[in-house]
Write a protein that holds these residues in place. Structure first.
Motif, PDB file in Angstrom:
ATOM      1  N   UNK A 198      -5.704 -87.337 -19.260  1.00 14.60           N
ATOM      2  CA  UNK A 198      -4.523 -88.187 -19.123  1.00 14.60           C
ATOM      3  C   UNK A 198      -3.317 -87.277 -18.900  1.00 14.60           C
ATOM      4  N   UNK A 199      -2.631 -87.413 -17.777  1.00 17.03           N
ATOM      5  CA  UNK A 199      -1.516 -86.512 -17.492  1.00 17.03           C
ATOM      6  C   UNK A 199      -0.381 -86.685 -18.504  1.00 17.03           C
ATOM      7  N   UNK A 200       0.084 -85.574 -19.039  1.00 18.01           N
ATOM      8  CA  UNK A 200       1.211 -85.584 -19.962  1.00 18.01           C
ATOM      9  C   UNK A 200       2.047 -84.351 -19.648  1.00 18.01           C
ATOM     10  N   UNK A 201       3.263 -84.581 -19.203  1.00 20.75           N
ATOM     11  CA  UNK A 201       4.084 -83.495 -18.679  1.00 20.75           C
ATOM     12  C   UNK A 201       4.309 -82.387 -19.704  1.00 20.75           C
ATOM     13  N   UNK A 202       4.632 -82.760 -20.936  1.00 15.88           N
ATOM     14  CA  UNK A 202       4.907 -81.745 -21.954  1.00 15.88           C
ATOM     15  C   UNK A 202       3.651 -80.945 -22.287  1.00 15.88           C
TER      16      UNK A 202
ATOM     17  N   UNK B  47      -7.489 -81.637  -8.956  1.00 17.17           N
ATOM     18  CA  UNK B  47      -8.554 -82.446  -8.365  1.00 17.17           C
ATOM     19  C   UNK B  47      -7.918 -83.669  -7.708  1.00 17.17           C
ATOM     20  N   UNK B  48      -8.249 -83.885  -6.441  1.00 20.39           N
ATOM     21  CA  UNK B  48      -7.641 -84.977  -5.676  1.00 20.39           C
ATOM     22  C   UNK B  48      -8.518 -86.225  -5.729  1.00 20.39           C
TER      23      UNK B  48
ATOM     24  N   UNK C  62      -2.313 -85.750  -8.296  1.00 25.22           N
ATOM     25  CA  UNK C  62      -1.363 -86.842  -8.080  1.00 25.22           C
ATOM     26  C   UNK C  62      -0.192 -86.837  -9.053  1.00 25.22           C
ATOM     27  N   UNK C  63      -0.035 -85.763  -9.808  1.00 26.77           N
ATOM     28  CA  UNK C  63       1.144 -85.599 -10.667  1.00 26.77           C
ATOM     29  C   UNK C  63       1.858 -84.318 -10.227  1.00 26.77           C
ATOM     30  N   UNK C  64       3.108 -84.462  -9.871  1.00 27.22           N
ATOM     31  CA  UNK C  64       3.801 -83.318  -9.269  1.00 27.22           C
ATOM     32  C   UNK C  64       3.861 -82.127 -10.201  1.00 27.22           C
TER      33      UNK C  64
END
Length: 342
Positions: A93-97, A127-128, A115-117
């Protein structure tokens, strides 16, 4: 350097799976831990989750250590992650921090979606793939993020269910008294804390009436806030009805689920816990993407996902729809009646 298969050359010894997310999402990530254990015998897995999902993670045989986002936020997160000495971290799960901390901690392999900059500046491998447009189940999509570590086989949801490593604790003594000998225990979980389209209290009320033939103990569960709402609608005064709303910890709820016969809920955490426990898990769904059962159905040996109309034109158009309300309570009752005796 990658090997000839495009995977990292050195076998990892310690991996962090990061999913600081909700209960259902965590449940559907456990097979990822199981696949890693199968691919790399002896590997250590640390799971980075939210504090409230810790009781779920404690029931998974594949998770060797648990750290929480809240613990990291209250301490020096970079030092804490560095002290784990992990070879890799997978941002399920993407989490910026978390991505920023993992890079600063010097974790050698850091994997995330392209897909997260922020993953372009914090991850060593991206991974795309698109979750929203994919026909795959959420548990299958999670495996795509392992591509830099191993050749990921094609695994169906049924096989993935066997990789969860999840087992419920025995029910607490005060809960065990609700589970009568020779009578089936059915858990009804009407709410979803807003995470899903719900079946509606009127349907749950009708189902309770159908179950009042002396064959079942009906236990209604939910948060205190959900209970305050459903108590205004549901018939809870019958001789075999237990109102457990707001009365259970997550650990106690897991124990109750594991000892019951069936659970009925929308697409929410308890549904996925029930499926992993092997009881009859009956999920009530809208066929609208991306919340449809193809993506979020419970996975387990006795898991079922119901929709009213798989070809609903409103759902097919991606518009809000209440067709889930048309799933018949009798249809649900028939599935409960056919549940294996435990």
């Amino acid at each position: 350097m990658p090997n000839s298969n495009g995977c990292v050359a050195k076998t990892p010894e310690h991996i962090i799976l990061s999913r600081p997310d909700s209960i259902g999402d965590v449940m559907l990530t456990l097979p990822t831990a199981g696949l890693l254990k199968r691919a790399f015998p002896g590997i250590r897995i640390t799971f980075l989750g939210r504090t409230y999902t810790r009781p779920v993670l404690a029931c998974c045989a594949h998770v060797d250590e648990i750290i929480t986002l809240e613990d990291l936020q209250a301490d020096d997160p970079i030092a804490c992650l560095r002290a784990i000495q992990a070879d890799a971290l997978v941002h399920v799960f993407p989490h910026k921090a978390v991505a920023r901390w993992a890079k600063a901690a010097g974790i050698p392999i850091r994997i995330g979606t392209s897909h997260r900059w922020w993953h372009w500046t914090t991850c060593t491998h991206r991974v795309a793939f698109s979750r929203k447009r994919s026909p795959l189940h959420e548990a299958q999509l999670n495996l795509k993020l392992l591509a830099p570590l191993l050749h990921v086989p094609t695994i169906g949801p049924g096989e993935l269910a066997g990789l969860s490593g999840f087992s419920a604790p025995p029910p607490a003594q005060r809960i065990a008294q609700w589970i009568g000998s020779g009578i089936c225990t059915v858990i009804l979980h009407p709410g979803s804390k807003g995470s899903a389209v719900e079946w509606g209290l009127a349907n749950f009320a009708s189902l309770i009436h159908l179950l009042q033939d002396g064959s079942y103990t009906v236990i209604v569960t939910g948060t205190q806030a959900e209970a305050e709402h459903y108590r205004t609608v549901l018939p809870l005064n019958g001789p075999h009805i237990v109102d457990a709303g707001g009365a259970l910890s997550l650990h106690e709820l897991i124990g109750l689920i594991g000892a019951s016969t069936a659970l009925v809920a929308a697409s929410t955490g308890p549904l996925h816990i029930a499926a992993a426990c092997g009881i009859r898990a009956i999920g009530l769904f809208s066929p609208r993407r991306p919340i449809h059962p193809g993506r979020w159905a419970p996975i387990g040996a006795d898991a079922h996902a119901l929709v009213a109309d798989p070809a609903c034109p409103t759902c097919a158009a991606g518009k809000p729809c209440d067709c889930i309300h048309r799933i018949s309570p009798m249809r649900v009752k028939e599935l409960i009646d056919a549940a294996p005796t435990r």
